[in-house]
Enzyme design. Sequence first.
Site, PDB file in Angstrom:
ATOM      1  N   ASP A   1       0.826  -1.223   0.000  1.00 39.19           N
ATOM      2  CA  ASP A   1       0.000   0.000   0.000  1.00 39.19           C
ATOM      3  C   ASP A   1       0.855   1.266   0.000  1.00 39.19           C
ATOM      4  OD1 ASP A   1      -2.370  -1.637   0.302  1.00 39.19           O
ATOM      5  OD2 ASP A   1      -1.812  -1.831   2.413  1.00 39.19           O
TER       6      ASP A   1
ATOM      7  N   LYS B   1       2.634   2.224  -5.060  1.00 40.20           N
ATOM      8  CA  LYS B   1       3.416   1.751  -6.207  1.00 40.20           C
ATOM      9  C   LYS B   1       2.694   2.008  -7.519  1.00 40.20           C
ATOM     10  CE  LYS B   1       3.604  -2.373  -4.505  1.00 40.20           C
ATOM     11  NZ  LYS B   1       2.996  -2.070  -3.207  1.00 40.20           N
TER      12      LYS B   1
ATOM     13  N   ALA C   1      -3.678  -8.077  -4.433  1.00 39.87           N
ATOM     14  CA  ALA C   1      -3.044  -6.759  -4.473  1.00 39.87           C
ATOM     15  C   ALA C   1      -3.937  -5.793  -5.229  1.00 39.87           C
ATOM     16  CB  ALA C   1      -1.682  -6.848  -5.164  1.00 39.87           C
ATOM     17  N   GLY C   2      -3.833  -4.515  -4.887  1.00 38.20           N
ATOM     18  CA  GLY C   2      -4.587  -3.491  -5.600  1.00 38.20           C
ATOM     19  C   GLY C   2      -3.756  -2.242  -5.789  1.00 38.20           C
ATOM     20  N   HIS C   3      -3.596  -1.806  -7.034  1.00 39.99           N
ATOM     21  CA  HIS C   3      -2.866  -0.576  -7.339  1.00 39.99           C
ATOM     22  C   HIS C   3      -3.856   0.488  -7.779  1.00 39.99           C
ATOM     23  CE1 HIS C   3       1.259  -2.708  -8.155  1.00 39.99           C
ATOM     24  NE2 HIS C   3       0.862  -2.772  -6.899  1.00 39.99           N
TER      25      HIS C   3
ATOM     26  N   GLN D   1       2.294  -5.909  -3.276  1.00 39.25           N
ATOM     27  CA  GLN D   1       2.519  -5.934  -1.822  1.00 39.25           C
ATOM     28  C   GLN D   1       3.797  -5.190  -1.469  1.00 39.25           C
ATOM     29  OE1 GLN D   1       1.947  -9.491  -3.012  1.00 39.25           O
ATOM     30  NE2 GLN D   1      -0.149  -9.709  -2.430  1.00 39.25           N
TER      31      GLN D   1
ATOM     32  N   ALA E   1      -7.326  -1.119  -1.122  1.00 38.60           N
ATOM     33  CA  ALA E   1      -7.907  -1.031  -2.457  1.00 38.60           C
ATOM     34  C   ALA E   1      -8.577  -2.336  -2.858  1.00 38.60           C
ATOM     35  CB  ALA E   1      -6.822  -0.666  -3.468  1.00 38.60           C
TER      36      ALA E   1
ATOM     37  N   LYS F   1       2.831  10.155  -0.490  1.00 33.81           N
ATOM     38  CA  LYS F   1       1.906  10.672   0.520  1.00 33.81           C
ATOM     39  C   LYS F   1       2.550  11.644   1.510  1.00 33.81           C
ATOM     40  CE  LYS F   1      -1.948   7.509   0.347  1.00 33.81           C
ATOM     41  NZ  LYS F   1      -2.995   6.861   1.097  1.00 33.81           N
TER      42      LYS F   1
ATOM     43  N   SER G   1       5.863  12.110  -4.005  1.00 34.81           N
ATOM     44  CA  SER G   1       4.462  12.275  -4.386  1.00 34.81           C
ATOM     45  C   SER G   1       3.756  13.136  -3.350  1.00 34.81           C
ATOM     46  CB  SER G   1       3.769  10.910  -4.483  1.00 34.81           C
ATOM     47  OG  SER G   1       2.395  11.065  -4.736  1.00 34.81           O
TER      48      SER G   1
END
Length: 426
Positions: A18, A21, A44-46, A226, A301, A333, A415
């Site tokens: 998280d 990426k 996984a979630g991008h 991950q 996500a 972040k 970022s």
Amino acid sequence: MFGPDRRCVVVVGVQWGDEGKGKIVDVLSEDADLVVRYQGGANAGHTVVIGDAQFILHLIPSGILHPRTTCLIGNGVVLDPETFIDELREVESRGIDVRRRVLISDRAHLVLPYHKMLERAEERRLQIGTTGRGIGPAYEDKFGRRGVRAGQLRFRAELAEVLARHVERANELLGLWGAEQRADLGEHLDLVGRVAPTLVPMLADTGRVVHEALRGNKHVLLEGAQGAMLDVDHGTYPFVTSSNTTAGGATVGSGIGPTAVDAVVGVIKAYTTRVGNGPLPTEAGDGMDERLRTLGGEFGATTGRPRRCGWFDAPVARYAVRVNGVTDLAVTKLDVLDSLAEVPVCTRYRIDGDTFDEVPAEAHQLALAEPVYEVLPGWQRPTGDARSLADLPSAARTYLDRLQEELATRVSFVSVGTRRDQIIQI
């Protein structure tokens, strides 16, 4: 990032996942010819934000949002065929050409319904904190030499015999574990019949595709899922995923040799989060965890689960930088910390009177770790419009300098928001 001496770049998370990426891959993909997902699965979630549109990608590499980029799903991925096809249709519904730009390794293993049943049954027994998407059992079958590979979809008669054996075995295990649910062979045969017409035309020897691209001086981005602390060998075992999430897994999962990699970008959040069970030494208290969660939108996500939040953990990051061979850091972040008056940084741990500057091997030891904090001043100014280091408040630059000093690795990206354009490239 890409250049004559940097044709093959790995992007890897250096916390518990998280880290953001997806956005970094999206930015780098603008100059990439190929983007390769090399491990993990639909757990996984991008997330990538373009204008007012948000894309959450579980299996398709983030580079799909760039029209000239070809996306590969490598042999190290465990592919849920139904989730993959649903994702294809979702991306296509937004006007993005997908099917001519995605290739799947014929050596990638499939996640099937009985894998999900087994994972849910085992999670009730062990409470590791899995997503219930069948990733662990699929990898267990792979290394137990009883997996089903995507290439077998070309040979349906032989595959039917294989599935009959695997469904029978899965039902025996479900019975032993006291689960009520049972796998149905007919449903599995129907599934492969539905997905084969879509998947088979996409099958390829993706390792050879990458090899030929590099020989042709093209730019290749290897995208991990991950984070390093969830690596089955190097993470907080047993609270880990079932694959090698570190950069060493990138070449194995992509089908190329280790000498092909020219750089490793470690993506790291300006604070620390974790989903699920397991130790998190810098987890914030006194309501600050909830404040960070709200400010950062810290919900998974893939699962929607709230992430546990805490301060930057330099021992974790230092360890992850080492085991990944990170050459460049991407700090994400930073803007989430904009409103804070003070920002603590954990520089080392105390465990039973001893001092540690990296992560101990055993999770139970890490759970005992007492963070030693250095408190830095906050900047209490918005950073979302910054496009260079000079645009950042001096305290924010000091914070980044301190992270760079602790990790002995250069910061190449920062970022400062969710949008594609909210990034500082150094």
